[in-house]
Every structure is written in C-alpha cells, then in structure tokens.
Design a protein around this motif. Structure first.
Motif, mmCIF file in Angstrom:
data_model
loop_
_atom_site.group_PDB
_atom_site.id
_atom_site.type_symbol
_atom_site.label_atom_id
_atom_site.label_comp_id
_atom_site.label_asym_id
_atom_site.label_seq_id
_atom_site.Cartn_x
_atom_site.Cartn_y
_atom_site.Cartn_z
ATOM 1 N N VAL A 215 0.848 -1.200 0.000
ATOM 2 C CA VAL A 215 0.000 0.000 0.000
ATOM 3 C C VAL A 215 0.882 1.248 0.000
ATOM 4 O O VAL A 215 0.633 2.212 -0.748
ATOM 5 N N ARG A 216 1.912 1.238 0.823
ATOM 6 C CA ARG A 216 2.838 2.391 0.840
ATOM 7 C C ARG A 216 3.540 2.545 -0.503
ATOM 8 O O ARG A 216 3.772 3.664 -0.967
ATOM 9 N N THR A 217 3.851 1.409 -1.141
ATOM 10 C CA THR A 217 4.506 1.463 -2.450
ATOM 11 C C THR A 217 3.587 2.072 -3.499
ATOM 12 O O THR A 217 4.001 2.913 -4.300
ATOM 13 N N LEU A 218 2.311 1.657 -3.495
ATOM 14 C CA LEU A 218 1.359 2.189 -4.468
ATOM 15 C C LEU A 218 1.104 3.672 -4.235
ATOM 16 O O LEU A 218 0.929 4.431 -5.190
ATOM 17 N N ARG A 219 1.067 4.078 -2.970
ATOM 18 C CA ARG A 219 0.903 5.504 -2.668
ATOM 19 C C ARG A 219 2.112 6.295 -3.177
ATOM 20 O O ARG A 219 1.970 7.397 -3.725
ATOM 21 N N ALA A 220 3.290 5.738 -2.981
ATOM 22 C CA ALA A 220 4.508 6.426 -3.420
ATOM 23 C C ALA A 220 4.550 6.578 -4.935
ATOM 24 O O ALA A 220 5.120 7.541 -5.456
ATOM 25 N N LYS A 221 3.909 5.630 -5.630
ATOM 26 C CA LYS A 221 3.874 5.706 -7.098
ATOM 27 C C LYS A 221 2.810 6.669 -7.596
ATOM 28 O O LYS A 221 2.675 6.880 -8.808
ATOM 29 N N GLY A 222 2.012 7.233 -6.665
ATOM 30 C CA GLY A 222 1.015 8.231 -7.057
ATOM 31 C C GLY A 222 -0.342 7.681 -7.433
ATOM 32 O O GLY A 222 -1.125 8.389 -8.089
ATOM 33 N N LEU A 223 -0.646 6.455 -7.031
ATOM 34 C CA LEU A 223 -1.953 5.889 -7.348
ATOM 35 C C LEU A 223 -3.042 6.663 -6.604
ATOM 36 O O LEU A 223 -2.910 6.927 -5.400
ATOM 37 N N PRO A 224 -4.116 7.078 -7.295
ATOM 38 C CA PRO A 224 -5.198 7.826 -6.624
ATOM 39 C C PRO A 224 -5.756 7.059 -5.426
ATOM 40 O O PRO A 224 -5.882 5.832 -5.456
ATOM 41 N N GLU A 225 -6.116 7.802 -4.375
ATOM 42 C CA GLU A 225 -6.525 7.193 -3.114
ATOM 43 C C GLU A 225 -7.779 6.328 -3.275
ATOM 44 O O GLU A 225 -7.877 5.260 -2.686
ATOM 45 N N LYS A 226 -8.741 6.795 -4.063
ATOM 46 C CA LYS A 226 -9.974 6.033 -4.242
ATOM 47 C C LYS A 226 -9.715 4.682 -4.896
ATOM 48 O O LYS A 226 -10.260 3.656 -4.487
ATOM 49 N N ILE A 227 -8.896 4.689 -5.936
ATOM 50 C CA ILE A 227 -8.557 3.426 -6.613
ATOM 51 C C ILE A 227 -7.779 2.515 -5.676
ATOM 52 O O ILE A 227 -7.991 1.297 -5.639
ATOM 53 N N LEU A 228 -6.877 3.099 -4.907
ATOM 54 C CA LEU A 228 -6.092 2.316 -3.954
ATOM 55 C C LEU A 228 -7.001 1.640 -2.926
ATOM 56 O O LEU A 228 -6.853 0.443 -2.645
ATOM 57 N N LEU A 229 -7.961 2.395 -2.381
ATOM 58 C CA LEU A 229 -8.839 1.852 -1.346
ATOM 59 C C LEU A 229 -9.763 0.771 -1.889
ATOM 60 O O LEU A 229 -9.940 -0.284 -1.268
ATOM 61 N N ILE A 230 -10.366 1.026 -3.053
ATOM 62 C CA ILE A 230 -11.377 0.099 -3.583
ATOM 63 C C ILE A 230 -10.726 -1.113 -4.231
ATOM 64 O O ILE A 230 -11.102 -2.261 -3.960
ATOM 65 N N LYS A 231 -9.752 -0.884 -5.097
ATOM 66 C CA LYS A 231 -9.196 -1.973 -5.901
ATOM 67 C C LYS A 231 -8.193 -2.824 -5.149
ATOM 68 O O LYS A 231 -8.085 -4.033 -5.401
ATOM 69 N N HIS A 232 -7.482 -2.239 -4.213
ATOM 70 C CA HIS A 232 -6.401 -2.966 -3.559
ATOM 71 C C HIS A 232 -6.664 -3.228 -2.074
ATOM 72 O O HIS A 232 -6.552 -4.366 -1.619
ATOM 73 N N VAL A 233 -7.005 -2.186 -1.331
ATOM 74 C CA VAL A 233 -7.160 -2.356 0.115
ATOM 75 C C VAL A 233 -8.424 -3.167 0.433
ATOM 76 O O VAL A 233 -8.363 -4.190 1.124
ATOM 77 N N PHE A 234 -9.574 -2.693 -0.061
ATOM 78 C CA PHE A 234 -10.830 -3.392 0.272
ATOM 79 C C PHE A 234 -10.851 -4.795 -0.324
ATOM 80 O O PHE A 234 -11.391 -5.719 0.278
ATOM 81 N N ARG A 235 -10.280 -4.981 -1.475
ATOM 82 C CA ARG A 235 -10.247 -6.299 -2.111
ATOM 83 C C ARG A 235 -9.505 -7.305 -1.248
ATOM 84 O O ARG A 235 -9.879 -8.470 -1.174
ATOM 85 N N ASN A 236 -8.441 -6.870 -0.592
ATOM 86 C CA ASN A 236 -7.687 -7.766 0.296
ATOM 87 C C ASN A 236 -8.358 -7.929 1.658
ATOM 88 O O ASN A 236 -8.181 -8.949 2.315
ATOM 89 N N ALA A 237 -9.115 -6.916 2.061
ATOM 90 C CA ALA A 237 -9.767 -6.982 3.369
ATOM 91 C C ALA A 237 -11.102 -7.691 3.333
ATOM 92 O O ALA A 237 -11.631 -8.096 4.373
ATOM 93 N N VAL A 238 -11.685 -7.877 2.137
ATOM 94 C CA VAL A 238 -13.060 -8.357 2.034
ATOM 95 C C VAL A 238 -13.198 -9.826 2.435
ATOM 96 O O VAL A 238 -14.296 -10.276 2.774
ATOM 97 N N ILE A 239 -12.097 -10.591 2.429
ATOM 98 C CA ILE A 239 -12.191 -12.019 2.754
ATOM 99 C C ILE A 239 -12.695 -12.215 4.177
ATOM 100 O O ILE A 239 -13.612 -12.997 4.431
ATOM 101 N N SER A 240 -12.118 -11.494 5.106
ATOM 102 C CA SER A 240 -12.568 -11.596 6.502
ATOM 103 C C SER A 240 -13.995 -11.097 6.659
ATOM 104 O O SER A 240 -14.778 -11.656 7.440
ATOM 105 N N VAL A 241 -14.354 -10.063 5.914
ATOM 106 C CA VAL A 241 -15.706 -9.504 5.993
ATOM 107 C C VAL A 241 -16.719 -10.518 5.479
ATOM 108 O O VAL A 241 -17.790 -10.708 6.083
#
Length: 314
Positions: A215-241
């Motif tokens: 996540v820190r790497t993608l932020r450093a590369k300038g990935l927009p926050e919304k895309i980062l949260l939906i496509k990468h963060v929530f996608r990895n967190a959704v399994i437990s949910v």
C-alpha cells in the motif's frame, strides 16, 4: 479444487447426520409419552389405547429400529406427520422456511451495506471524530439485546410515530407494500448487531491492509486514493468480511426466535416454539434438523467462497 469442494460436501453431510442423530436420541429420552399426549387427558389413562397409539406411531419398536426407519424416511425428505393434526411436517416447513429466509436475508443485506460502509469510513478517517462515532455506534449495537431494541422500535416508530406496523405478516402477493412495511422493522432490529460486527471487522481488516508494504509502495507511485482503497485495500480486506457475513447469516436462520415472536412473524423459529409447547416430537425434530442443516450448509458455502477468493486456504 474438486477435492476441496468434495471435502466440504462430505463434511456437511457428516455434520447433518450427527445433528440428526443427537436430536433423535434427545427427544426419545425426554420425559413424557408422545402416545399419551396425542390421546389427551381423557384417553391417556387407558393402557390399551396407549399401547395401540404407540404401535401406530412406531414407538413399540426398539430405539435402534425407530432410528433406522426414521433415518431412511429422512433421506427421502419425509419428516413424518404432526402428532396433533396428522399434517405432513414438510408442509409446515415449506410454508415457514421462506419467511425465515426472507427475514434473515433482508437483515443481512441491511447489515452488510451499512456495516461495510461505516467500516470503510472509520478506517479511512481513523483516529478522528468520525472514527470515534462509528466505533461508539458499533459498541452500542453489540450492547443492547435485540428484544430490547425491538420493543423500543415498536413503542416509538409504530405506536407513537405510526410510521411502520408494529407486527404481523401480509403475503407479498396480497399487498407488496404492506408486506415490506411489516418486514422492515424486524429486519432493521436484527440487523443492528450485524451492522456493529461487520463495521468492526471491516475497519480492522482495512487498517491491517493499509499498513502493509504494498500500500505504501502504491501511494509512493502516485496511485489515486480512491482506486487504492477500492481496488487494492478493500479487495484484500473483504475475505474476513465475507466470512463474518456468512457466519452471521447462518446464525440468523436459527437465531430469530425472539424477533419472530416479538413481531409476530410466522417463521421457523415460532414454529419450533409452538412445537415445543405442544411437545410435538416429529415437528420438533424436523424443524431443528432443517435449521441445523441450513446453518451447516451456509458455513460450508462460506468455506468454499473463502477458498475461491484465497487459494492459500485450500
């Protein structure tokens, strides 16, 4: 993957068999003679009438013979007949089961949508006032019993404000609007603890992923926050949910006793309570087994979804 699915099916069938056996044995060793209950107080004292009724019900045979016969019928989805009106139990189950499923699905949809939304907001705004508000709401939702919340809703929303009906059931084919009005209040009441549990799990899972290196790497590369949260963060967190949502849905199938009673919703739980009060053993057996089977099948389905979403768990 085929081996994983086969294993889940075999585990589910084994669990259902164990539950069915336990239910059968417990009811057979409960005090009281079903034959006497069927005959009533007037004829229940006649030994000859009791013996004839026991033979009619198959109770004169050994427990093992009764179990084999009952299990054979169960494999054919024949749950027997009610002791008191001789109505096939499958008719009761087919009538009540959809109502319980509808209530549980409505509650889980409300709980999932609101809970996931609140969890994401709390994770993104972690440490701020919004996070504190969401955490307080989640704690409150888990603290109040559903029957207390339901009673308060009836008093305020139904009796004082007259926004929604207090209780009852209307078939959707008769009046769809009135049907959903009577569904909404019990569904919201049940969904409050779900919202809390799902929101807390979503928040904690999102925060865990947000602290990972990629996540820190993608932020450093300038990935927009919304895309980062939906496509990468929530996608990895959704399994437990998803796991929490599946387990909560399984609990709802058999855990709506108080709510169905409070709102006079004619589902499986109220059927089970009536059967226990009447000591209708075949009806108790059939209802408990169906509730347990749904609980088990939903858990196994969650395991399958978990395995599809994360191949490492196979």
């Amino acid at each position: 993957m085929v081996q994983f699915i086969t294993k889940q099916i075999l585990v589910a069938l084994g669990q259902i068999l164990v539950v069915a056996t336990i239910v059968f044995l417990l009811l057979r060793f409960m005090p009281g003679d079903p034959a006497v209950l069927v005959l009533g107080s007037e004829r229940g004292g006649d030994p000859e009438a009791v013996a004839l009724m026991q033979e009619k019900l198959g109770l004169h045979q050994s427990v093992f013979v009764q179990y084999v016969q009952w299990l054979t019928d169960l494999l054919q989805l024949d749950f027997g007949n009610s002791l008191f009106n001789n109505t096939p139990i499958s008719e009761y189950l087919l009538e009540r089961l959809p109502k319980t499923i509808e209530l549980a699905v409505a509650a889980i949809l409300i709980g999932s949508i609101v809970g996931v939304t609140l969890g994401i907001i709390a994770a993104v705004k972690r440490g701020g006032i919004i996070d504190m508000i969401v955490s307080s709401i989640a704690a409150a939702g888990l603290s109040f019993p559903v029957y207390v919340t339901g009673t308060v809703f009836i008093l305020i929303i139904s009796l004082q404000l007259n926004i929604l009906p207090a209780s009852g059931y209307t078939d959707i084919t008769d009046d769809p609007i009135d049907h959903f009005k009577k569904l909404l209040l019990p569904a919201v009441t049940i969904s409050l603890p779900l919202i809390s549990a799902i929101a807390r799990m979503t928040r904690s899972s999102m925060l865990e992923v947000l602290h990972r290196e990629f996540v820190r790497t993608l932020r450093a590369k300038g990935l927009p926050e919304k895309i980062l949260l939906i496509k990468h963060v929530f996608r990895n967190a959704v399994i437990s949910v998803v796991t929490v949502i599946g387990l909560e849905l399984a609990n709802l199938i058999g855990g709506t006793v108080l709510i169905e009673f409070l709102f006079n919703w004619p589902g499986l739980s109220t059927l089970l309570v009536d059967a226990i009060n009447d000591r209708d053993y075949p009806l108790i057996q059939g209802t408990v087994i169906v509730i347990a089977a749904f609980y088990i099948l939903i858990n196994r389905t969650v395991e399958l979804i978990y395995g599809l979403m994360d191949p490492r768990t196979r």
